[in-house]
Scaffold this motif. Sequence first.
Motif: not given
Length: 421
Positions: A35-36, A209-213, A227-240
């Motif tokens: 959940g985060g 969050a479980h690595g291996q990308l 990112p809030y599910k990868v040890f960062s904070r809420h409020g944004y997403g990242i796309a490639w």
Amino acid sequence: MIQDNPALIAAIRDRFAHVDSCPFQGPRIFFENAGGALTLKSVVETSTFYAALPDNPGRFNPAGQGTQKVIDKAKVDLAVFMNTSSGQFFAGESGTELLFRLIRTACTSAPKGTKVIGSSIEHPATRSAARRWTDIAGLSYVNVPHNDETGLVTAEDYAALVTPDVSVATILHASPVSGMAMDVAAISRAIRAVAPDCVIIVDGIQHAAHGQLDLDSYAIDGYAISPYKVFSRHGYGIAWISDKLSAAPHDMLINAPATGWEFGTRDAGAYAAVSDVVAYFEWLGSEVSPATERRERIEAAGGAIHQYERFLIDAMINGTGNLPGLKDLAHVRIIAGADNPAREGLVSIAIDGVASPDVVEALNSQGIRTHTRKADHYSGNVLDPLGLGDCVRVSLCHYNTLQEVAEFLVAIKDIKARRAA
């Protein structure tokens, strides 16, 4: 590895905020990572620093140029972390919002009358976007059924339904309900073997969050994380997005650069926090391997995380010490089976005769944080075929411990008797 090194486990836990207590609840075990995830202390410090700056990145003043360098560095860090040699990264409102943007662009750019393919295991972030923009763009949707018992969809499942006129495809990297990780590279190969020009977009929110990308190995066109599910904070997403998708007609300002995808002023603190996350993976990689190169350290960290989380999951399912595991408890049903090698940091269960919200409440009263997934618009695609109205999601990460697993097993062993009493 991690499980054999108590000092390393302590060092890992020391890098996260609220690792064993909640400011609202007090001491607690955090098994709600899907959940985060917990937040790195470095991210908290970085976010505080950048939140106080009034300057816009890119302006011709020291702060504007300095914050732009922070953003540029974060994009380089992301390329190393996710292993891509092309394309571009950008931030948005959330991982879900970004997936909608990517899928909308892919569908509206696709030839009329072609097809969009996706799977029934997917989170609504991709399924909802694909179904909506399929209809608007005059395309047709092909659903690949997942295996209800294993919680998986495979390359063979996609291969059975993909046709040369498929122009857009969506893939879920890991399910936040079943906990299973899909073989993205194999599914992508199966799609491209039949529809080589297909635009392939992946939901990586649960997996990251479980690595291996390893984006270069996937041969895809879009990948989004929260990112809030990868040890960062809420409020944004990242796309490639790939160079191909970057150049597709998309929402943009008039006369803006043709491959620009970002809108408005960037949050330098969000990007700086991403760099903190990447730095953490590098640190962990240096602790578990002799690697000196950045990517090698990140790969080592991902491997160690996967191995340690597998160790914790095995203990939760099979038992530890003299404690029986979940598979040994007659009142516990394990979603997607007890012996499933695709499981990634998550076990969802149903308790015979006890509603999942009551289980979550009982565990919470003992200081064990879990979460209810209901057969609603988020999870009904997984739970309805199993005849379940709800389940308890127990999600862990590599900062959890075997002792925490043991405390959970003690609590779940007696949960039915306690509720009856």
